[in-house]
Structures are given as structure tokens and as C-alpha cells.
Design a protein around this motif. Structure first.
Motif, PDB file in Angstrom:
ATOM      1  N   ALA A 364       0.838  -1.211   0.000  1.00  0.00           N
ATOM      2  CA  ALA A 364       0.000   0.000   0.000  1.00  0.00           C
ATOM      3  C   ALA A 364       0.868   1.254   0.000  1.00  0.00           C
ATOM      4  O   ALA A 364       0.569   2.240  -0.704  1.00  0.00           O
ATOM      5  N   GLY A 365       1.955   1.218   0.785  1.00  0.00           N
ATOM      6  CA  GLY A 365       2.855   2.375   0.834  1.00  0.00           C
ATOM      7  C   GLY A 365       3.562   2.611  -0.485  1.00  0.00           C
ATOM      8  O   GLY A 365       3.723   3.759  -0.924  1.00  0.00           O
ATOM      9  N   LYS A 367       2.454   1.683  -3.456  1.00  0.00           N
ATOM     10  CA  LYS A 367       1.445   2.113  -4.417  1.00  0.00           C
ATOM     11  C   LYS A 367       1.082   3.588  -4.226  1.00  0.00           C
ATOM     12  O   LYS A 367       0.872   4.324  -5.208  1.00  0.00           O
ATOM     13  N   SER A 368       1.019   4.031  -2.992  1.00  0.00           N
ATOM     14  CA  SER A 368       0.652   5.421  -2.715  1.00  0.00           C
ATOM     15  C   SER A 368       1.829   6.376  -2.825  1.00  0.00           C
ATOM     16  O   SER A 368       1.660   7.603  -2.750  1.00  0.00           O
ATOM     17  N   GLY A 369       3.041   5.851  -2.974  1.00  0.00           N
ATOM     18  CA  GLY A 369       4.238   6.687  -3.075  1.00  0.00           C
ATOM     19  C   GLY A 369       4.850   7.050  -1.742  1.00  0.00           C
ATOM     20  O   GLY A 369       5.857   7.761  -1.690  1.00  0.00           O
ATOM     21  N   VAL A 370       4.290   6.561  -0.654  1.00  0.00           N
ATOM     22  CA  VAL A 370       4.830   6.881   0.682  1.00  0.00           C
ATOM     23  C   VAL A 370       6.091   6.075   0.965  1.00  0.00           C
ATOM     24  O   VAL A 370       7.002   6.538   1.654  1.00  0.00           O
ATOM     25  N   HIS A 418       4.971   4.789   8.600  1.00  0.00           N
ATOM     26  CA  HIS A 418       4.495   4.966   7.232  1.00  0.00           C
ATOM     27  C   HIS A 418       3.019   4.608   7.082  1.00  0.00           C
ATOM     28  O   HIS A 418       2.348   5.093   6.155  1.00  0.00           O
ATOM     29  N   MET A 422       0.411   7.173   5.124  1.00  0.00           N
ATOM     30  CA  MET A 422      -0.474   6.821   3.993  1.00  0.00           C
ATOM     31  C   MET A 422      -1.939   6.783   4.421  1.00  0.00           C
ATOM     32  O   MET A 422      -2.833   6.980   3.602  1.00  0.00           O
ATOM     33  N   ASP A 425      -7.106   4.301   4.710  1.00  0.00           N
ATOM     34  CA  ASP A 425      -7.811   4.042   3.444  1.00  0.00           C
ATOM     35  C   ASP A 425      -6.907   3.340   2.442  1.00  0.00           C
ATOM     36  O   ASP A 425      -7.357   2.425   1.723  1.00  0.00           O
ATOM     37  N   SER A 426      -5.649   3.750   2.365  1.00  0.00           N
ATOM     38  CA  SER A 426      -4.712   3.109   1.429  1.00  0.00           C
ATOM     39  C   SER A 426      -4.453   1.658   1.823  1.00  0.00           C
ATOM     40  O   SER A 426      -4.410   0.762   0.969  1.00  0.00           O
ATOM     41  N   LYS A 429      -7.655  -0.444   1.195  1.00  0.00           N
ATOM     42  CA  LYS A 429      -7.892  -0.626  -0.234  1.00  0.00           C
ATOM     43  C   LYS A 429      -6.991  -1.718  -0.802  1.00  0.00           C
ATOM     44  O   LYS A 429      -7.445  -2.580  -1.579  1.00  0.00           O
ATOM     45  N   THR A 430      -5.726  -1.702  -0.423  1.00  0.00           N
ATOM     46  CA  THR A 430      -4.804  -2.728  -0.918  1.00  0.00           C
ATOM     47  C   THR A 430      -5.183  -4.108  -0.394  1.00  0.00           C
ATOM     48  O   THR A 430      -5.146  -5.104  -1.133  1.00  0.00           O
TER      49      THR A 430
END
Length: 629
Positions: A364-365, A367-370, A418, A422, A425-426, A429-430
Motif C-alpha cells: 500500500a505504501g 502504491k501510494s508513493g509513501v 508509514h 499513507m 484508506d490506502s 484498499k490494498t
């Protein structure tokens, strides 16, 4: 005078015509009535006669066999021998004994009671049969006191005098009875046989005897019907594939006399054995995992990465379905219940996944760019969220760690930090994209995925409370309200191994199955390759020098993630030892999840407790094979 006499006779004859007409009309009515009954009502009386003089006997077919993926028989049928008597064959003995008892009654001047005499006669005759069996076998069997109910309700069916004869008893009795021309016969039935006993019991399932349901294709719907006990699947493969395994029901229609005894068989449809099938289990692999499993509650699932076929499914504690025959006693049922062995923990056990969920947080991190391969955190043993300190499992901290090191060492602080950046929600969702909130699609009916939980603020609102940053911190390391089954986590490991989002598991072995992303309902992981490679590298490092070292075997590159989750059980904080893994990393073939439930505070941890089970699993799977590095 003569003329007057003639006139008188004529007048008298004219009066007789009325009677002639009346008798003629009555005769015509009688003929009409007879014709109506004989011709127009023939069907009605024929059917009524059939109902009074015909009986139907339903005979279930034997169930089909079940084989593992390598052709080993894991469920079959074994013959069972009962000493029985058909009441029809005992009629002469019943009458003879009845006459003797009636003669004694008359001599003793006792009142006549037909029912009492008939029951006494049947009792004496059947007891003489039991005595005959005991004399031959040197045993002490007793007559079932319920035989009169059998006589009144199931007269055409064989009455078991002695059930489940041993092989030697069957051989001796069959020979002696043949010589003595006895009314006692040997009736052969089949019971389900599980040669691997309690291994894979939850996956394979069990059956229970039930009155066979009448097939609509069998004639005689209106006839009085008797049925032998059939067998119906109650769990596992036995239940899921009932239509395939169940035998084809047969039937016989008999003409009976006024006493209800068989007279003539007029129609017969023989039963047929059900279809055999091949499941995806590998019983050698199954056995290796179960032998490695400690004497604790838990589960393990191994599956083929590409096809999703279940290679092994372990649930502990287990039970031996062979002990359910000829009947499941209250003692056996209560023992299984008290040990918690009815539950298939592989598909029904709901657990917080612990640190194995950190892989979801990492994805998730990324994918979100975090999070990226070079993202770092500094771990000094805890992470503070508001006024609360969330600990790392290493109280002294790990110092500066990047993504790979955070996975290798299972550093909580990295994922706390982290996860906060993020947001829930991130992460949620993942997790949902990876199928952790929906049914896996396995054919077994015992699956609790509708109860699995990927918590969100909306979920908390439905529980009557709000979402906090502390909730996000807990979820980011696989704690809090998260609940997953071992099967789902094994599917997640297989999806990760392929770089996809979903895996559809199957308990069937099918070499023609075309498995691709469409089959699995999957998509490619929507993350950069560098991020994906960093996650896998961290999991490989965890096996080679990190928290999953006890899962390592020589010559095979394994990617794994351990986890140790905490749960409250009866006021005590117990631990759950988790591990997910796949191998070989270069071309993944097998993926797995293992969970072991702790019994005392602090007595289980992912690497130390689940790791050795994973090691034995991979050692068996890759035994005798060279794997390219």
C-alpha cells in the motif's frame, strides 16, 4: 267357461309385464354398474390393489472413491458384515413357536391374547438365532429389544442380529450357517473408509448415515416404501461434491401377502456406485506438515502458486472419521467438541494476521508513493502516536532501517510511521484488492470469509465508535480488528509470488485447467518493479538471516514473513505464531501459510514456532529435486 279362463290368464300375464320391465331395468343397471367398475374404474381399483399388495424397497448405491493428486486412495469403501434375519424367512419358525405357545396357553387355561402370543413367539425365535450365533462364535451377543418396532415398521428389511462382524467371525459364521441351513444370513454393506485416519480429515470431510431419499426416476411413488440407510456428506469434499460421489439409488418392488411378507419380486433397478474423483491434496506433503505440527491448535495451507490447487490443508486438533462407524457415539461427538476439533481452522479460523500483514502495508505504501526501496525510518524501540507509545518487538530498537530491513527484521516502527503517513484508506484498499475481504472461491462449504474483517472508519462507526490514529497503527502491523483465515493468507502469498492481486484456490486436481489472471480474477500488482523487488528481497533476507531463519532449507531460495499476533483469551494475552512463504523465488511453485495458537502467555512466536513447520513442508515438497539458483 273356457273363454273366461283364457281372458283371466291374459289379464294376469299383462300384470306380469310390469315386473318384467322392473327386473329388466334392474338387470341393465347391474350390468352398467359392473361395466363401470370393471372398465371405467379399472385404473382406480388396480391402483388400490397395488397399494395393498405391493411394497417398494430403496437401495442406496455405494459412494465413489476419492484419490489424492498422485493417485493414492484417501477415501474408499470397506465391506461390513452383519448377521441378519429376514422376517419372511422366519415365518415358519414364528408359526411353529406360536402354535407351541398357544397349546401351552390352552393347557394352562390362560386367556387368549394374539398380540402377546405373537410377540412372545417372535422373541423366542429370534433369541434362538442369537443363541445359535453365540454358540458358533463363542460370544455373548444379546437380542436388541427394539426388534418389534422393526417388525411393525420395516418388516421387509433385514433385522440386524449382530452388527459389524470381524473378518474371522464372518468367515466362521458364513460357513456354519450354510451347513445348518439357518434362517440367519450374512448381509454385506459398505462403510466409508479413511486409510489416512485423521490426516486431512477437515479437508476430506465425513459422512453420516441417513434414510435414502427416493429418486424421482424410481417407479412406485404411491407404494409403501422401505429404505436402507444411505450415506450423505456432511463436511469437506464429501459434502461439497455430494452429487458426484453419491451412488445411484436402486429399488425393488415386491408383491406381499396379506401379512406383509414378501411373495414375488416384480421389478428391480440395481443401485450403482457413485463417481470417483481426484482431489488436489498431496498426502505425503500433508503427512510431513502434520508430523511437524506441535500438539497445539492451529492450521496450515499449502497451494500451487500457478493453479491455486490446495496441496495440503491441516487443521489441528483433528478427528478420525473411521470412528464414526457404525454409529457416532455421544462420547466421540463430545470429545471432538470439547477439543474444538470440529472447526476447520484452515478455512474457518479467524485470526489477526500479525506481522505477515506488514507486506500489505508495504504494498500500500509503495502504491501510494509513501514507501520506496530507499525509504528509511529510525527505530528506537517505540513509535509515539499522540500520547500513546506503540512498541517495537525489539525494545532496544533496530536503529535506522529501510524497507528491506524492516521486512527482514519485522520492525514495527517502520510500519507504524508509514502507516500513519499513507492512512488507513490506502491500507484497507490494498488489502481488499488482494482479496482479504471476500470469499476465496474454494469449493468447500466450510469457509468463514464472509466474517473476515479489513477494518475501516466505516466499520468502526458500525461498531459504535470512531476511528483513531492508534487504530491505523495497529492495523499497519496486522493487529487491531483485522481477522483473516489461514487459507486467505496462503492465497495472498501465492498472489504475491505471481505479482498479482488474487488467487482462486481449488481442492480439485485438474491437469487441463487453464489458469491465468482471468481464471483467478486477478490483476497485475500496480506497483513499480523496484518496489516489488524490494519487498521480495526483504522476505528472502528474513529467511537467510532474519526472523524466518528456521524456515530455511538447503538449495532452495525461500521468501517468507513471520508474524506474532496477540489475542485475549479468557482474560489472558496469548500469542499466535504466523508465517507465510513461497518458493523457489526464481520461479515460484508452492505458497503456504501456517498458524499455531499459543496456550500460555509468550509461548509462541512466528519464527520459532511456525518456522520449523514451514521448513518441513518445503523439505518434503522439494525432496530429491535440484532447484536452480
Amino acid at each position: 267357461m273356457a273363454e273366461k279362463k283364457f281372458e283371466s290368464d291374459a289379464k294376469r300375464n299383462e300384470r306380469l309385464y310390469v315386473l318384467y320391465y322392473i327386473f329388466g331395468a334392474m338387470f341393465i343397471i347391474l350390468l352398467g354398474a359392473l361395466a363401470y367398475r370393471q372398465i371405467f374404474m379399472y385404473g382406480y381399483y388396480h391402483k388400490k390393489g397395488m397399494l395393498q399388495t405391493q411394497r417398494r424397497i430403496i437401495q442406496p448405491g455405494a459412494r465413489g472413491d476419492i484419490y489424492d493428486r498422485n493417485g493414492r486412495l484417501i477415501v474408499g469403501n470397506r465391506p461390513v458384515f452383519d448377521a441378519v434375519v429376514y422376517f419372511n424367512d422366519a415365518r415358519f419358525d414364528f408359526r411353529k413357536e406360536y402354535a407351541r405357545l398357544n397349546k401351552l396357553r390352552k393347557q394352562n387355561k390362560e386367556p387368549f391374547d394374539y398380540s402377546k402370543l405373537a410377540i412372545a413367539a417372535r422373541t423366542n425365535v429370534l433369541q434362538s438365532y442369537i443363541d445359535e450365533i453365540n454358540s458358533i462364535l463363542k460370544t455373548d451377543f444379546v437380542l436388541d429389544a427394539d426388534f418389534n418396532r422393526h417388525f411393525s415398521g420395516r418388516q421387509l428389511m433385514p433385522l440386524p442380529l449382530v452388527k459389524n462382524l470381524s473378518i474371522s467371525q464372518h468367515a466362521i459364521l458364513a460357513e456354519k450357517l450354510r451347513v445348518d441351513n439357518s434362517a440367519v444370513q450374512i448381509y454385506t454393506d459398505t462403510y466409508r473408509y479413511y486409510p489416512y485416519a485423521d490426516r486431512a480429515a477437515h479437508a476430506v470431510g465425513y459422512i453420516r448415515p441417513e434414510i435414502e431419499q427416493v429418486d424421482p426416476d424410481i417407479p412406485g411413488d404411491d407404494l409403501r416404501t422401505f429404505s436402507f440407510l444411505g450415506k450423505i456428506g456432511k463436511s469437506g469434499v464429501e459434502k461439497a461434491f455430494e452429487d458426484r460421489l453419491a451412488g445411484e439409488t436402486g429399488a425393488e418392488i415386491w408383491v406381499v401377502d396379506h401379512n406383509g411378507f414378501t411373495f414375488e419380486k416384480i421389478e428391480s433397478k440395481p443401485p450403482r456406485k457413485g463417481g470417483s474423483m481426484q482431489v488436489s491434496l498431496d498426502m505425503e506433503l500433508q503427512g510431513a506438515i502434520e508430523d511437524a505440527f506441535p500438539n497445539r491448535k492451529g492450521a496450515a495451507v499449502a497451494l500451487d502458486v500457478k493453479t491455486g490447487e490446495i496441496l495440503a490443508m491441516v487443521s489441528r486438533p483433528s478427528y478420525d472419521p473411521n470412528t464414526f462407524f457404525p454409529t457416532m457415539t455421544h462420547a466421540i461427538y463430545n470429545d471432538i467438541r470439547d477439543r474444538g476439533a470440529w472447526l476447520n481452522r484452515a478455512t474457518q479460523g479467524l485470526y489477526p494476521p500479525g506481522s505477515t500483514f506488514k507486506i500489505i502495508t508495504a504494498l500500500a505504501g509503495i502504491k501510494s508513493g509513501v514507501i520506496g526501496p530507499d525509504t528509511v525510518s529510525y527505530c528506537d524501540g517505540y513509535y509515539q502516536v499522540g500520547s500513546r507509545k506503540f512498541p517495537c518487538h525489539n525494545r532496544y530498537g533496530h536503529g535506522e532501517v529501510n524497507l528491506q530491513q524492516a521486512i527482514e527484521k519485522s520492525c514495527n516502527v517502520f510500519f507504524y510511521e508509514h502507516g500513519q503517513k499513507m492512512g488507513i484508506d490506502s491500507i484497507a484498499k490494498t488489502a481488499k484488492e488482494m482479496g482479504l475481504d471476500s470469499p476465496t472461491g474454494i469449493e468447500l462449504h466450510e469457509e468463514s470469509t464472509r466474517l473476515t474483517i479489513v477494518p475501516t472508519p466505516e466499520f468502526k462507526r458500525k461498531q459504535g465508535s470512531g476511528w483513531s490514529k492508534g487504530d491505523t497503527a495497529n492495523v499497519s502491523i496486522g493487529q487491531g480488528d483485522l481477522r483473516q483465515t489461514p487459507l486467505q493468507m496462503a492465497c495472498f502469498a501465492a498472489s504475491l509470488a505471481r505479482g498479482e492481486t488474487r488467487t482462486k484456490p481449488s481442492i480439485l486436481h485438474d491437469t487441463t485447467r487453464k489458469t491465468d489472471m482471468k481464471y483467478h480474477g486477478a490483476k497485475k500488482l500496480d506497483i513499480p518493479k523496484s518496489g516489488y523487488d524490494a519487498v521480495i528481497e526483504g522476505m528472502v533476507n528474513a529467511v537467510e538471516r532474519g526472523t524466518c531463519r528456521r524456515a530455511a532449507i538447503d538449495g532452495v531460495k525461500i521468501a517468507a514473513k513471520s508474524g506474532t499476533a496477540q489475542v485475549m483469551v479468557k482474560g489472558r494475552k496469548l500469542t499466535l505464531a504466523w508465517m507465510i512463504a513461497f518458493a523457489p523465488v526464481e520461479n515460484p511453485e508452492i505458497a503456504a501459510a501456517v498458524i499455531v495458537e499459543g496456550e500460555e502467555p509468550g509461548d509462541a512466536s512466528g519464527g520459532a514456532t511456525a518456522g520449523p513447520i514451514m521448513r518441513e513442508m518445503f523439505a518434503e515438497y522439494f525432496k530429491g529435486r535440484q532447484v536452480a539458483q
